[in-house]
Design a protein around this motif. Structure first.
Motif, PDB file in Angstrom:
ATOM      1  N   VAL A 305       0.845  -1.203   0.000  1.00 26.00           N
ATOM      2  CA  VAL A 305       0.000   0.000   0.000  1.00 26.00           C
ATOM      3  C   VAL A 305       0.876   1.247   0.000  1.00 26.00           C
ATOM      4  O   VAL A 305       0.637   2.194  -0.766  1.00 26.00           O
ATOM      5  CB  VAL A 305      -0.953   0.008   1.217  1.00 26.00           C
ATOM      6  CG1 VAL A 305      -1.658   1.354   1.345  1.00 26.00           C
ATOM      7  CG2 VAL A 305      -1.983  -1.109   1.092  1.00 26.00           C
ATOM      8  N   GLU A 306       1.904   1.254   0.841  1.00 29.04           N
ATOM      9  CA  GLU A 306       2.823   2.395   0.886  1.00 29.04           C
ATOM     10  C   GLU A 306       3.567   2.543  -0.435  1.00 29.04           C
ATOM     11  O   GLU A 306       3.848   3.666  -0.880  1.00 29.04           O
ATOM     12  CB  GLU A 306       3.814   2.223   2.042  1.00 29.04           C
ATOM     13  CG  GLU A 306       3.221   2.414   3.425  1.00 29.04           C
ATOM     14  CD  GLU A 306       2.433   1.200   3.917  1.00 29.04           C
ATOM     15  OE1 GLU A 306       2.433   0.175   3.215  1.00 29.04           O
ATOM     16  OE2 GLU A 306       1.825   1.291   4.995  1.00 29.04           O
ATOM     17  N   ALA A 307       3.888   1.415  -1.072  1.00 31.37           N
ATOM     18  CA  ALA A 307       4.585   1.466  -2.359  1.00 31.37           C
ATOM     19  C   ALA A 307       3.726   2.140  -3.421  1.00 31.37           C
ATOM     20  O   ALA A 307       4.190   3.011  -4.173  1.00 31.37           O
ATOM     21  CB  ALA A 307       4.955   0.047  -2.794  1.00 31.37           C
ATOM     22  N   ILE A 308       2.450   1.751  -3.501  1.00 29.98           N
ATOM     23  CA  ILE A 308       1.542   2.354  -4.481  1.00 29.98           C
ATOM     24  C   ILE A 308       1.334   3.834  -4.166  1.00 29.98           C
ATOM     25  O   ILE A 308       1.333   4.679  -5.068  1.00 29.98           O
ATOM     26  CB  ILE A 308       0.196   1.613  -4.502  1.00 29.98           C
ATOM     27  CG1 ILE A 308       0.388   0.165  -4.951  1.00 29.98           C
ATOM     28  CG2 ILE A 308      -0.788   2.319  -5.436  1.00 29.98           C
ATOM     29  CD1 ILE A 308      -0.879  -0.680  -4.865  1.00 29.98           C
ATOM     30  N   ARG A 309       1.168   4.139  -2.877  1.00 35.52           N
ATOM     31  CA  ARG A 309       0.949   5.533  -2.495  1.00 35.52           C
ATOM     32  C   ARG A 309       2.160   6.407  -2.840  1.00 35.52           C
ATOM     33  O   ARG A 309       2.008   7.551  -3.285  1.00 35.52           O
ATOM     34  CB  ARG A 309       0.642   5.621  -1.001  1.00 35.52           C
ATOM     35  CG  ARG A 309       0.260   7.029  -0.535  1.00 35.52           C
ATOM     36  CD  ARG A 309      -0.156   7.073   0.912  1.00 35.52           C
ATOM     37  NE  ARG A 309      -1.477   6.461   1.091  1.00 35.52           N
ATOM     38  CZ  ARG A 309      -1.700   5.394   1.837  1.00 35.52           C
ATOM     39  NH1 ARG A 309      -0.706   4.795   2.467  1.00 35.52           N
ATOM     40  NH2 ARG A 309      -2.928   4.913   1.965  1.00 35.52           N
ATOM     41  N   SER A 310       3.360   5.875  -2.660  1.00 30.51           N
ATOM     42  CA  SER A 310       4.571   6.613  -3.000  1.00 30.51           C
ATOM     43  C   SER A 310       4.582   7.011  -4.468  1.00 30.51           C
ATOM     44  O   SER A 310       4.965   8.126  -4.831  1.00 30.51           O
ATOM     45  CB  SER A 310       5.809   5.761  -2.677  1.00 30.51           C
ATOM     46  OG  SER A 310       6.985   6.375  -3.131  1.00 30.51           O
ATOM     47  N   LEU A 311       4.126   6.091  -5.322  1.00 32.21           N
ATOM     48  CA  LEU A 311       4.067   6.366  -6.759  1.00 32.21           C
ATOM     49  C   LEU A 311       2.925   7.334  -7.072  1.00 32.21           C
ATOM     50  O   LEU A 311       3.106   8.314  -7.807  1.00 32.21           O
ATOM     51  CB  LEU A 311       3.868   5.058  -7.513  1.00 32.21           C
ATOM     52  CG  LEU A 311       3.883   5.135  -9.035  1.00 32.21           C
ATOM     53  CD1 LEU A 311       5.286   5.443  -9.531  1.00 32.21           C
ATOM     54  CD2 LEU A 311       3.387   3.833  -9.637  1.00 32.21           C
ATOM     55  N   LYS A 312       1.759   7.077  -6.503  1.00 32.09           N
ATOM     56  CA  LYS A 312       0.570   7.872  -6.800  1.00 32.09           C
ATOM     57  C   LYS A 312       0.754   9.330  -6.393  1.00 32.09           C
ATOM     58  O   LYS A 312       0.306  10.247  -7.099  1.00 32.09           O
ATOM     59  CB  LYS A 312      -0.638   7.265  -6.088  1.00 32.09           C
ATOM     60  CG  LYS A 312      -1.955   7.949  -6.386  1.00 32.09           C
ATOM     61  CD  LYS A 312      -3.106   7.248  -5.663  1.00 32.09           C
ATOM     62  CE  LYS A 312      -4.430   7.945  -5.949  1.00 32.09           C
ATOM     63  NZ  LYS A 312      -5.546   7.287  -5.221  1.00 32.09           N
ATOM     64  N   GLU A 313       1.411   9.551  -5.272  1.00 31.84           N
ATOM     65  CA  GLU A 313       1.585  10.902  -4.748  1.00 31.84           C
ATOM     66  C   GLU A 313       2.879  11.547  -5.237  1.00 31.84           C
ATOM     67  O   GLU A 313       3.274  12.598  -4.751  1.00 31.84           O
ATOM     68  CB  GLU A 313       1.536  10.868  -3.218  1.00 31.84           C
ATOM     69  CG  GLU A 313       0.180  10.421  -2.679  1.00 31.84           C
ATOM     70  CD  GLU A 313       0.136  10.350  -1.160  1.00 31.84           C
ATOM     71  OE1 GLU A 313       1.185  10.604  -0.513  1.00 31.84           O
ATOM     72  OE2 GLU A 313      -0.939  10.053  -0.624  1.00 31.84           O
TER      73      GLU A 313
END
Length: 324
Positions: A305-313
């Protein structure tokens, strides 16, 4: 096995670590013991239920994996347990294992890490097919890349430079622009502090951009569109800004501009050979040391989840990878 599972589409928090049954090596398929999975913007859309591909619930996101073959199903030839491979999965990559058809496997060069392999095909494939096959980029042409610090944009800078283009990288962060320069950008523009149209015109001495590779959309798209050269090609890759721009069709006529939509994944369905030809070139370039993924962050599986959020943001440059 452990896997990050979505049981109801919605916010990223709906993606949770679970214990699920191991996949089976059915006829024509192999099971991969996954060591790394590349994170893509599509993963966040898939979790939210807004991606053009909608897996049946429950599912695990993750569409490009690398690892060892753990099992070989009946009827599979040319592959054996222990082979180092990369594969496009459509979904299912945020897990310890996945079953895939043997025809989607690509053998990894001996000098390629699993992290590099899992960061490779989608980002580099998107930029290579877009610039070479669709935009017909030529040596010496001016190429403008928006979102140049991102996973896809950075590969466009690198491949454009390798193809002999003069690359202008656009981003809203000086550190990301520094990375773009290291990948071959001749000029950089920070669109938070500089006027994009004026700077592109200034850099090109009034000629304008021959090709624009835009993954951002919104005001950046509009500014680049106004800075194009006659017979320029505008590549629409995505809309990371969330703003889908509208183009008055009559404006295309003024400079004979081509507006080209591009979705790399579509070629898996109607012209798969284009992707295979591209992958052959890309893996050769990697083996020759001409291209190499820029991986800014890695996360363990349970932190997907943190990995996806890092990319998304946009907190990362280049690629983000989940490791098992």
């Amino acid at each position: 096995m452990k896997a990050m599972i979505v049981r109801e589409c919605g916010p990223l928090e709906n993606l949770k670590l679970e214990e699920v049954p191991d996949p089976l090596a059915e006829p024509g398929k192999v099971v991969i013991d996954i060591k790394a999975c590349g994170v893509n913007f599509a993963d966040s859309l898939m979790v939210g239920g807004t991606y053009q591909v909608k897996p049946p619930l429950p599912f695990s996101p993750g569409l490009e994996v690398a690892g060892y073959i753990a099992e070989v199903g009946p009827g599979v030839e040319g592959w054996q347990v222990g082979d180092r491979v990369q594969a496009l999965t459509n979904w299912g990559g945020f897990a310890e294992k996945v079953a895939v058809p043997a025809e989607v496997l690509i053998r990894i060069p001996e000098n390629m890490s699993f992290e590099d392999a899992a960061s490779f095909v989608v980002a580099y494939g998107t930029s290579h097919v877009a610039l070479d096959y669709r935009a017909r980029l030529k040596a010496g042409e001016w190429l403008v890349v928006t979102g140049a610090g991102g996973g896809v944009g950075l590969t466009a800078v690198e491949i454009g430079h390798l193809m002999g283009a003069r690359v202008i990288a656009l981003a809203g962060d000086d550190e990301k622009l520094a990375v773009a320069r290291s990948k071959g950008a001749e000029f950089t523009v920070n669109y938070k502090h500089e006027d994009v149209r004026d700077r592109v015109k200034e850099i090109t001495e009034g000629a304008g951009a021959n090709v624009v590779y835009d993954a951002v959309g919104g005001d950046i798209f509009r500014a680049c569109f106004r800075a194009m050269a006659p017979e320029g090609r505008m590549m629409i890759i995505g809309f990371a800004s969330g703003d889908v721009p509208q183009v008055p069709a009559n404006h295309l006529l003024v400079k004979n501009i081509e507006l080209i939509g591009f979705y790399w994944g579509a070629y898996k369905e109607f012209k798969h050979q284009v992707l295979l030809d591209s992958a052959t070139d890309l893996f050769r370039w990697y083996a020759e040391g001409k291209i190499k993924p820029h991986i800014s962050k890695t996360f363990p599986l349970e932190q997907a989840v943190e990995a996806i959020r890092s990319l998304k943001e946009r907190k990362s440059s280049g690629k983000v990878v989940v490791t098992m």
